[in-house]
Design a protein around this motif. Structure first.
Motif, PDB file in Angstrom:
ATOM      1  N   ASP A 130       0.831  -1.210   0.000  1.00 38.79           N
ATOM      2  CA  ASP A 130       0.000   0.000   0.000  1.00 38.79           C
ATOM      3  C   ASP A 130       0.863   1.257   0.000  1.00 38.79           C
ATOM      4  OD1 ASP A 130      -2.300  -1.480  -0.023  1.00 38.79           O
ATOM      5  OD2 ASP A 130      -2.653  -1.339   2.139  1.00 38.79           O
ATOM      6  N   LYS A 161       2.113   1.811  -3.512  1.00 40.20           N
ATOM      7  CA  LYS A 161       1.054   2.314  -4.391  1.00 40.20           C
ATOM      8  C   LYS A 161       0.793   3.804  -4.141  1.00 40.20           C
ATOM      9  CE  LYS A 161      -1.419  -2.086  -4.892  1.00 40.20           C
ATOM     10  NZ  LYS A 161      -2.660  -2.835  -4.551  1.00 40.20           N
ATOM     11  N   GLU A 168       3.537   5.957  -5.624  1.00 39.13           N
ATOM     12  CA  GLU A 168       3.409   6.063  -7.076  1.00 39.13           C
ATOM     13  C   GLU A 168       2.226   6.964  -7.453  1.00 39.13           C
ATOM     14  OE1 GLU A 168       5.575   5.053  -9.412  1.00 39.13           O
ATOM     15  OE2 GLU A 168       6.731   4.668  -7.593  1.00 39.13           O
TER      16      GLU A 168
END
Length: 233
Positions: free
Chosen positions: A221, A224, A227
């Motif tokens: 997580d 992510k 990003e």
């Protein structure tokens, strides 16, 4: 003729039990029933057998409990583990400030844009008097104390040993009291500071990964979110 229910009521009026409470402490806590900070009393109790309302014989102990001075509700002692609203706000401000310093210590002080973003982030968190100069000075002092710049490997210890420890000390107590979205928001504040002058450096990414871990976000997580922060919304 008295009914069975009536006879029981008479017996209860003749004898019963009463709990006698003794105050063993007090303070301020967050009352879930009131929805805000309230004074409390910490109580220990003793059950007493009563006859005609007079307490006579001990019948064991009760509590300890925490009693809200406003609504009178009794809570288990672990209710005191929840920070007050005032304390929670201070913890959140400290968390954002520490994350900001850690990101800057990874190399952000060389960019005016990063410093501007960092100062604005800390002010938005509630530290209204924070300035770029203050943040720069703190990071420089930390760098001098940890030896950064003299053969120091920023990829290995991007924010210095002291800040790495402090990240965990500041963020880990806060994490259980923040919803997932709140923990993610703290991480994203740090990410936006790191991205103010371009893509993450290796040192910045490592610092932000440490932040995610201290906030009890799983590595996938955290990756992510880092990003996603790179893509303007």
């Amino acid at each position: 003729m008295r009914t069975a229910k009536g006879q029981r009521a008479i017996r209860l009026r003749i004898y019963g039990t009463r709990t006698v409470w003794d105050t063993v402490g007090d303070g301020e806590f967050f009352c879930r029933c009131c929805g805000g900070d309230r004074n409390y009393r910490r109580l220990n109790g003793r059950h007493r057998l009563t006859v005609l309302g007079v307490p006579l014989l001990a019948r064991g102990s009760a509590g300890p409990v925490v009693e809200c001075a406003a609504c009178g509700t009794h809570f288990a002692p672990d209710a005191l583990d929840h920070p007050t609203t005032t304390r929670f706000s201070a913890m959140l401000r400290e968390a954002v400030h520490t994350v900001t310093l850690a990101v800057l210590a990874a190399g952000g002080t060389t960019s005016r844009t990063v410093l501007e973003t960092a100062a604005a982030t800390v002010r938005d968190a509630g530290l209204d008097d924070c300035s770029q100069e203050q943040l720069f000075t703190i990071v420089e002092v930390l760098a001098a104390e940890t030896g950064a710049g003299d053969g120091y490997d920023p990829a290995a210890e991007a924010c210095g040993a002291a800040l790495a420890i402090e990240l965990h000390e500041v963020l880990e107590p806060l994490a259980p009291h923040l919803a997932v979205a709140g923990r993610e928001a703290v991480l994203l504040r740090g990410a936006r500071i790191a991205l103010a002058d371009g893509p993450y450096s290796q040192a910045e990414r490592q610092v932000l990964t440490t932040v995610g871990s201290a906030l009890q976000l799983c590595p996938a997580d955290t990756a992510k979110l880092l990003e996603a922060a790179r893509t303007p919304s």
